[in-house]
Design a protein around this motif. Structure first.
Motif, PDB file in Angstrom:
ATOM      1  N   ALA A 171      50.008  32.367  45.987  1.00  0.00           N
ATOM      2  CA  ALA A 171      50.100  33.545  46.849  1.00  0.00           C
ATOM      3  C   ALA A 171      50.141  34.837  46.032  1.00  0.00           C
ATOM      4  O   ALA A 171      49.937  35.914  46.564  1.00  0.00           O
ATOM      5  CB  ALA A 171      51.333  33.453  47.742  1.00  0.00           C
ATOM      6  N   ASN A 172      50.399  34.713  44.724  1.00  0.00           N
ATOM      7  CA  ASN A 172      50.457  35.883  43.847  1.00  0.00           C
ATOM      8  C   ASN A 172      49.181  36.072  43.032  1.00  0.00           C
ATOM      9  O   ASN A 172      49.127  36.944  42.187  1.00  0.00           O
ATOM     10  CB  ASN A 172      51.637  35.760  42.878  1.00  0.00           C
ATOM     11  N   LEU A 173      48.188  35.234  43.272  1.00  0.00           N
ATOM     12  CA  LEU A 173      46.975  35.263  42.453  1.00  0.00           C
ATOM     13  C   LEU A 173      45.738  35.623  43.258  1.00  0.00           C
ATOM     14  O   LEU A 173      45.574  35.221  44.397  1.00  0.00           O
ATOM     15  CB  LEU A 173      46.746  33.900  41.801  1.00  0.00           C
ATOM     16  N   THR A 214      44.622  36.027  37.725  1.00  0.00           N
ATOM     17  CA  THR A 214      43.949  34.812  38.173  1.00  0.00           C
ATOM     18  C   THR A 214      44.477  33.637  37.367  1.00  0.00           C
ATOM     19  O   THR A 214      45.206  33.825  36.404  1.00  0.00           O
ATOM     20  CB  THR A 214      42.417  34.931  37.962  1.00  0.00           C
ATOM     21  N   SER A 215      44.108  32.433  37.740  1.00  0.00           N
ATOM     22  CA  SER A 215      44.474  31.255  36.963  1.00  0.00           C
ATOM     23  C   SER A 215      43.221  30.440  36.685  1.00  0.00           C
ATOM     24  O   SER A 215      42.623  29.934  37.622  1.00  0.00           O
ATOM     25  CB  SER A 215      45.494  30.408  37.718  1.00  0.00           C
ATOM     26  N   PRO A 216      42.783  30.398  35.427  1.00  0.00           N
ATOM     27  CA  PRO A 216      43.371  31.007  34.230  1.00  0.00           C
ATOM     28  C   PRO A 216      43.205  32.525  34.258  1.00  0.00           C
ATOM     29  O   PRO A 216      42.386  33.059  34.993  1.00  0.00           O
ATOM     30  CB  PRO A 216      42.575  30.388  33.086  1.00  0.00           C
ATOM     31  N   SER A 217      43.986  33.194  33.429  1.00  0.00           N
ATOM     32  CA  SER A 217      43.999  34.658  33.440  1.00  0.00           C
ATOM     33  C   SER A 217      42.800  35.271  32.732  1.00  0.00           C
ATOM     34  O   SER A 217      42.548  36.456  32.857  1.00  0.00           O
ATOM     35  CB  SER A 217      45.289  35.176  32.797  1.00  0.00           C
ATOM     36  N   LYS A 267      33.524  38.057  44.479  1.00  0.00           N
ATOM     37  CA  LYS A 267      34.331  38.113  45.696  1.00  0.00           C
ATOM     38  C   LYS A 267      35.698  37.553  45.345  1.00  0.00           C
ATOM     39  O   LYS A 267      35.805  36.585  44.588  1.00  0.00           O
ATOM     40  CB  LYS A 267      33.684  37.270  46.802  1.00  0.00           C
ATOM     41  N   ASN A 268      36.766  38.162  45.867  1.00  0.00           N
ATOM     42  CA  ASN A 268      38.113  37.652  45.663  1.00  0.00           C
ATOM     43  C   ASN A 268      38.359  36.583  46.722  1.00  0.00           C
ATOM     44  O   ASN A 268      38.517  36.892  47.897  1.00  0.00           O
ATOM     45  CB  ASN A 268      39.149  38.767  45.778  1.00  0.00           C
ATOM     46  N   ILE A 269      38.379  35.324  46.298  1.00  0.00           N
ATOM     47  CA  ILE A 269      38.637  34.228  47.234  1.00  0.00           C
ATOM     48  C   ILE A 269      40.082  33.732  47.110  1.00  0.00           C
ATOM     49  O   ILE A 269      40.418  32.685  47.634  1.00  0.00           O
ATOM     50  CB  ILE A 269      37.624  33.073  47.050  1.00  0.00           C
ATOM     51  N   GLY A 270      40.913  34.515  46.429  1.00  0.00           N
ATOM     52  CA  GLY A 270      42.328  34.165  46.277  1.00  0.00           C
ATOM     53  C   GLY A 270      43.153  34.642  47.453  1.00  0.00           C
ATOM     54  O   GLY A 270      42.633  35.207  48.422  1.00  0.00           O
ATOM     55  N   GLU A 271      44.455  34.430  47.350  1.00  0.00           N
ATOM     56  CA  GLU A 271      45.388  34.775  48.422  1.00  0.00           C
ATOM     57  C   GLU A 271      46.045  36.143  48.231  1.00  0.00           C
ATOM     58  O   GLU A 271      46.730  36.630  49.133  1.00  0.00           O
ATOM     59  CB  GLU A 271      46.465  33.701  48.535  1.00  0.00           C
TER      60      GLU A 271
END
Length: 178
Positions: free
Chosen positions: A59-61, A148-151, A89-93
């Motif tokens: 949720a933090n990435l 991101t992960s990995p950063s 595109k940001n597909i993260g949360e």
């Protein structure tokens, strides 16, 4: 933050030097890139220290989804300048924040979305390459640091710089009479 082993740092340094070198050996560049990728993949499953062993809350990435991570500019003439816009595109949360982008050499200049990119939104990383004083196979790279992960994420341009260009030898001396 992810820590690289000494062999990974040495390989990355070799790739850095070769990315701007006037090397004509594409195979060596590609071999080093494969070794770096293998080392990074092996470290994902083996925490190097206690900090990296902590679970990260997704949720933090943010998460990159690039249309492409390598752009082949083909063969250009020495002195030509290439620009390519890598769209993502940001597909993260969480909002994706690019904290830094490092170019592999002075011949490469990055520009990027400076504001946080909200989930579902698009951003860019524009990479400019100046082929002055370059020849042969080139593989300039930019390294992105983000939440991101990995950063770390890498983008690469690749192609050849041709020094055998024809120059215009026609010249006009003095004023032209009518």
């Amino acid at each position: 933050m992810k820590y690289l082993s000494l062999p990974a740092i040495i390989l990355a340094g070799s790739l850095f030097v070769m990315g701007c070198d006037n090397s004509k050996n594409k195979e060596k560049i590609e071999e080093l890139e494969k070794k770096i990728t293998q080392l990074e993949e092996s470290q994902k499953s083996q925490p190097v220290n206690v900090q990296s062993a902590k679970k990260i809350d997704p949720a933090n990435l943010g998460e990159f989804k690039f249309e492409e991570t390598v752009f082949d500019f083909g063969t250009i003439s020495q002195g030509d300048k290439i620009q390519h816009n890598f769209k993502f595109k940001n597909i993260g949360e969480a909002p994706l924040v690019i904290s830094n982008i490092q170019a592999s050499c002075g011949c490469t200049t990055p520009d990027w979305s400076k504001e946080p990119v909200a989930p579902g939104e698009e951003g860019y990383v524009k990479v400019s390459f100046n082929s002055a004083s370059k020849s042969g196979a080139q593989s300039p790279m930019v390294t992105i640091t983000a939440n991101t992960s990995p950063s770390i994420t890498r983008l690469r341009l690749k192609g050849n710089v041709n020094t055998n260009t024809k120059t215009n030898t026609t010249s006009v001396e003095g004023p032209v009479k009518k």
